[in-house]
Design a protein around this motif. Structure first.
Motif, mmCIF file in Angstrom:
data_model
loop_
_atom_site.group_PDB
_atom_site.id
_atom_site.type_symbol
_atom_site.label_atom_id
_atom_site.label_comp_id
_atom_site.label_asym_id
_atom_site.label_seq_id
_atom_site.Cartn_x
_atom_site.Cartn_y
_atom_site.Cartn_z
ATOM 1 N N UNK A 143 -8.970 -10.771 5.314
ATOM 2 C CA UNK A 143 -9.454 -9.208 4.470
ATOM 3 C C UNK A 143 -7.890 -8.235 4.433
ATOM 4 N N UNK A 144 -7.279 -8.391 6.044
ATOM 5 C CA UNK A 144 -6.505 -7.993 6.294
ATOM 6 C C UNK A 144 -4.884 -7.976 5.857
ATOM 7 N N UNK A 145 -4.878 -8.862 4.600
ATOM 8 C CA UNK A 145 -3.339 -9.185 5.032
ATOM 9 C C UNK A 145 -2.743 -8.571 3.400
ATOM 10 N N UNK A 146 -1.263 -8.312 3.257
ATOM 11 C CA UNK A 146 -1.307 -7.279 1.979
ATOM 12 C C UNK A 146 -1.368 -7.231 0.609
ATOM 13 N N UNK A 147 -2.032 -9.205 0.578
ATOM 14 C CA UNK A 147 -2.291 -9.641 -0.723
ATOM 15 C C UNK A 147 -3.620 -9.679 -0.580
ATOM 16 N N UNK A 148 -4.479 -9.650 -1.685
ATOM 17 C CA UNK A 148 -5.473 -10.133 -1.785
ATOM 18 C C UNK A 148 -6.153 -10.684 -3.066
ATOM 19 N N UNK A 149 -5.777 -12.119 -3.423
ATOM 20 C CA UNK A 149 -6.273 -13.020 -4.614
ATOM 21 C C UNK A 149 -8.479 -12.197 -4.929
ATOM 22 N N UNK A 164 -16.052 -7.809 7.924
ATOM 23 C CA UNK A 164 -14.923 -8.119 7.288
ATOM 24 C C UNK A 164 -15.113 -7.403 5.173
ATOM 25 N N UNK A 165 -16.471 -7.414 5.463
ATOM 26 C CA UNK A 165 -16.431 -6.867 4.003
ATOM 27 C C UNK A 165 -15.893 -5.394 3.920
ATOM 28 N N UNK A 166 -16.255 -4.302 5.395
ATOM 29 C CA UNK A 166 -15.954 -3.341 5.274
ATOM 30 C C UNK A 166 -13.978 -3.053 5.398
ATOM 31 N N UNK A 167 -13.372 -3.655 6.091
ATOM 32 C CA UNK A 167 -11.878 -4.006 5.472
ATOM 33 C C UNK A 167 -11.479 -3.942 4.856
ATOM 34 N N UNK A 168 -12.483 -5.039 3.963
ATOM 35 C CA UNK A 168 -11.258 -6.225 2.662
ATOM 36 C C UNK A 168 -11.573 -4.500 1.679
ATOM 37 N N UNK A 170 -11.693 -1.279 2.319
ATOM 38 C CA UNK A 170 -10.285 -1.213 2.876
ATOM 39 C C UNK A 170 -8.949 -1.013 2.040
ATOM 40 N N UNK A 171 -9.144 -1.869 1.992
ATOM 41 C CA UNK A 171 -8.103 -2.907 2.022
ATOM 42 C C UNK A 171 -7.789 -2.574 0.026
ATOM 43 N N UNK A 172 -6.524 -1.509 -0.215
ATOM 44 C CA UNK A 172 -5.938 -1.326 -1.964
ATOM 45 C C UNK A 172 -4.927 -2.065 -2.398
#
Length: 211
Positions: A143-149, A164-168, A170-172
């Motif tokens: 979920x912290x990857x630089x890009x999440x498809x 996990x959902x919270x981190x996702x 927060x990932x712009x």
């Protein structure tokens, strides 16, 4: 006993250790000296090989030997050695998928750097890991990857725990489709930080905002 049958002497081991500092270390050289290497030496070697794997200027033989030695190190399963290798492999865009896949399916300390950063793993690979693992740390790393498809976000929303959902959310750089938001609300919708995370995302639909 013939010379080839004798165990390596201290002098032989010293010669082999010297070769660890040279380019083009062969698999045979490594196997010869492996019994006398400390964990620290193996960690240093794993870092060097994983960092330089398939680097510009490396020959096919050098790369093949490096891969073979790294596989031996993974097979032996010494945690600190594998963790050192994973950190280096995660930062190397030339890491082969086979090495990245092995590390991604190891313990979380080795898997997390690979899952967060490695370019060797495709979305198909990452979705398969999300849907197979029960380890929240691995899903959080993804979920912290630089890009999440879109597809990967959908899988994380469906399978991930609250953190996990919270981190996702927060990932712009995560592309989150509407049905993924629906999954988040169905599974974690009573949690204030999940509600706030969804509301804070750009361009959510009115149906999601209403829920």
């Amino acid at each position: 006993m013939s010379p080839s049958d004798r165990p390596p002497s201290n002098a032989d081991n010293g010669d082999a250790l010297e070769k660890l500092n040279l380019h083009g270390l062969s698999t045979a050289d490594y196997l010869k000296v492996e019994p006398v290497l400390s964990v620290a030496q193996k960690s240093a070697l794993a870092t060097r090989l994983a960092s330089g794997l398939h680097a510009q200027g490396s020959s096919e033989d050098e790369s093949a030997n490096a891969e073979a030695i790294l596989r031996v190190l993974v097979w032996n399963g010494e945690p600190s050695v594998i963790e050192s290798m994973a950190q280096a492999a995660a930062e190397n865009p030339n890491t082969p998928r086979s090495i990245a896949w092995a590390l991604a399916n190891d313990d979380e300390a080795a898997a997390a750097p690979i899952l967060k950063a490695s370019l060797a793993l495709s979305d198909v690979d990452l979705v398969a890991i999300v849907e197979a693992t029960e380890n929240p740390s691995k899903m959080i790393a993804i979920a912290r990857r630089d890009a999440v498809s879109t597809e990967l976000s959908r899988s994380l929303a469906k399978c991930g725990d609250e953190e996990t959902v919270h981190v996702l959310l927060g990932n712009a750089n995560a592309e989150i489709p509407e049905d993924a938001y629906e999954s988040m609300l169905d599974r974690h919708g009573k949690t204030e930080r999940i509600q706030a995370g969804i509301i804070g995302r750009e361009a959510i639909s009115s149906a999601v905002a209403t829920r």
